[in-house]
Design an enzyme around this catalytic site. Structure first.
Site, mmCIF file in Angstrom:
data_model
loop_
_atom_site.group_PDB
_atom_site.id
_atom_site.type_symbol
_atom_site.label_atom_id
_atom_site.label_comp_id
_atom_site.label_asym_id
_atom_site.label_seq_id
_atom_site.Cartn_x
_atom_site.Cartn_y
_atom_site.Cartn_z
ATOM 1 N N HIS A 172 0.826 -1.223 0.000
ATOM 2 C CA HIS A 172 0.000 0.000 0.000
ATOM 3 C C HIS A 172 0.852 1.262 0.000
ATOM 4 O O HIS A 172 0.355 2.354 -0.258
ATOM 5 C CB HIS A 172 -0.927 -0.004 1.215
ATOM 6 C CG HIS A 172 -2.262 0.630 0.940
ATOM 7 N ND1 HIS A 172 -2.413 1.765 0.174
ATOM 8 C CD2 HIS A 172 -3.515 0.277 1.320
ATOM 9 C CE1 HIS A 172 -3.683 2.097 0.113
ATOM 10 N NE2 HIS A 172 -4.382 1.198 0.793
ATOM 11 N N ASP A 190 -2.265 2.450 -4.344
ATOM 12 C CA ASP A 190 -3.495 2.585 -3.573
ATOM 13 C C ASP A 190 -4.462 1.460 -3.909
ATOM 14 O O ASP A 190 -4.287 0.724 -4.893
ATOM 15 C CB ASP A 190 -4.148 3.940 -3.842
ATOM 16 C CG ASP A 190 -3.310 5.095 -3.302
ATOM 17 O OD1 ASP A 190 -2.635 4.892 -2.275
ATOM 18 O OD2 ASP A 190 -3.334 6.182 -3.912
#
Length: 437
Positions: A410, A414
């Site tokens: 992450h 995204d």
């Protein structure tokens, strides 16, 4: 200075399992110096220069970082300054020799942890099923030659050396002299050795201790890498269930078309590699690696394919997967898996991956959370194909369903683009003809 080599971008350290030469020995360029065990392979390092092995700085069994000075080679007669402790140099960027063995430890045996042998002798011993550590070596420094292996295979192990008195005592006590360890000169069995064996024979048997498995080698490397991966990346896993009925039919069609061609063997995994490699081209951020403070987007897809071994897990890399057709992918992945299980992968075949697929469809497992293989951005887990009731065109029907599990970093990507990639890969598997679009 002889330094710990660096094989591939991800290698950070190596373990010297054995030295093949001694201090004071004359060495020539290209001569085998020592053996290194990494998280991926075990390999032999050759000398980059000729001279005299003046000092072994790092002993066998030690783990040191790449670039660490492990030995010093000098000119004959030269007196150099000895190194105390760990000192860094420049890691040697070397291509491992053809004697490389991936995922395997050096031969272990009774009596000694490593048997120095020529590459030809090693190959012959493997073919004949001969344990190298039991073969007496007649070469320089006790090195095992091809002739030694053939002699051992044909004649068997030489009889143990034993004194006449010890031999008579062993016969009267009904002892097998092959089971007695000799403490005399050159391992000769003495009277005292036989007396100890007789005492041990008369002792009551003790309860066998619990079995212990050494937490070393590949198993330890896998554990360290998995723990470090979880500690150093913001890992998130997304799941989706895919109707792969058309993929199942597609595979059946391929197998029927090539049923008379034994060289063509296609699996679900091959179709998945094809679909995922094409999807990665549409989402370059998923085909990236984190290098320092920069995200490197790769032009080609080098697909890592996790292979389970008895010793642990290894990930061979299928280079340029996005530029290959299904049949070529099937052929090359089968070759890589076979080399992985035989321990014959080269360094180039286990490094440079940009994305990884791990498949557990051969087990009764629907889904799981794969752990990233640093420095890659994503890894896709494949569950089993299972027939179950599902809604198809507004009606309940029996369909072939499969779970996909995408773990991604992450920090780099995204959720929206990662999930869009997972959706695209799923659509390719649901409708395989879309791969061609």
């Amino acid at each position: 200075n002889v330094a710990m080599p660096k094989w591939g971008l991800t290698m950070k350290e190596g373990k010297i399992t054995t030295w093949l030469v001694k201090e004071g020995d004359t060495v020539h360029k290209g001569q085998e110096l020592f053996e290194v065990e990494t998280e991926k392979i075990t390999n032999i390092v050759e000398s980059s220069a000729g001279g005299v092995l003046f000092q072994i700085v790092v002993p066998a069994g030690a783990v040191v970082a790449t670039g660490t000075i492990v030995a010093i080679i000098t000119e004959p007669g030269e007196q150099a300054e000895r190194i105390e402790g760990i000192r860094m140099g420049e890691p040697e960027e070397a291509v491992p020799p053809k004697a490389a063995a991936s995922g395997k430890k050096p031969e272990k045996n009774t009596g000694k942890s490593f048997a120095p042998a020529s590459p030809v002798a090693r190959r012959l011993a493997k073919e004949l099923g001969v344990e190298l550590g039991l073969v007496p070596g007649s070469g320089p420094g006790g090195r095992i030659t091809e002739k030694d292996v053939r002699k051992y295979h044909e004649e068997g192990p030489p009889p143990p050396k034993i004194t006449p008195l010890a031999l008579e005592m062993a016969k009267q006590a009904g002892l097998d002299i092959a089971s007695i360890s000799g403490t005399g000169e050159d391992g000769k069995i003495t009277k005292a050795d036989v007396e100890r064996a007789i005492e041990k024979k008369d002792e009551p048997e003790e309860t066998a201790p619990q079995k212990m498995i050494p937490f070393t080698g590949m198993r330890k490397a896998v554990a360290d890498n998995m723990y470090a991966s979880l500690q150093n990346a913001a890992q998130l896993t997304a799941f989706t269930e895919v109707d792969v009925t058309e993929m199942v039919r597609f595979l059946s069609l391929i197998r029927e078309e090539y049923k008379r061609d034994e060289s063509v063997r296609v699996s679900y995994n091959d179709i998945i590699i094809l679909a995922v490699s094409r999807a990665l081209k549409r989402f370059p951020i998923m085909n990236s690696t984190l290098v320092g403070e920069e995200i490197l987007l790769h032009d080609s897809v080098n697909m890592g394919i996790a292979v389970a071994l008895k010793e642990g897990l290894i990930v061979p890399v299928l280079a340029d997967a996005d530029r290959k057709g299904l049949l070529q992918i099937a052929k090359e992945t089968r070759t890589l898996a076979a080399k992985a299980r035989e321990g014959n992968l080269s360094v180039d075949e286990v490094t440079g991956g940009t994305f990884t697929i791990t498949n557990v469809s051969m087990f009764q497992v629907d889904g799981f959370t794969p752990i990233l293989k640093p420095p890659e951005t994503g890894i896709l887990g494949i569950g089993r194909v299972k027939e179950k009731p599902a809604v198809y065109k507004g009606e309940i029907a029996i369909r072939s369903m499969m779970f996909l599990s995408l773990t991604f970093d992450h920090r780099i990507v995204d959720g929206a683009p990662a999930n869009a990639f997972l959706e695209t890969a799923s659509r390719y598997l649901q409708h395989p003809y879309l791969i061609l679009s």
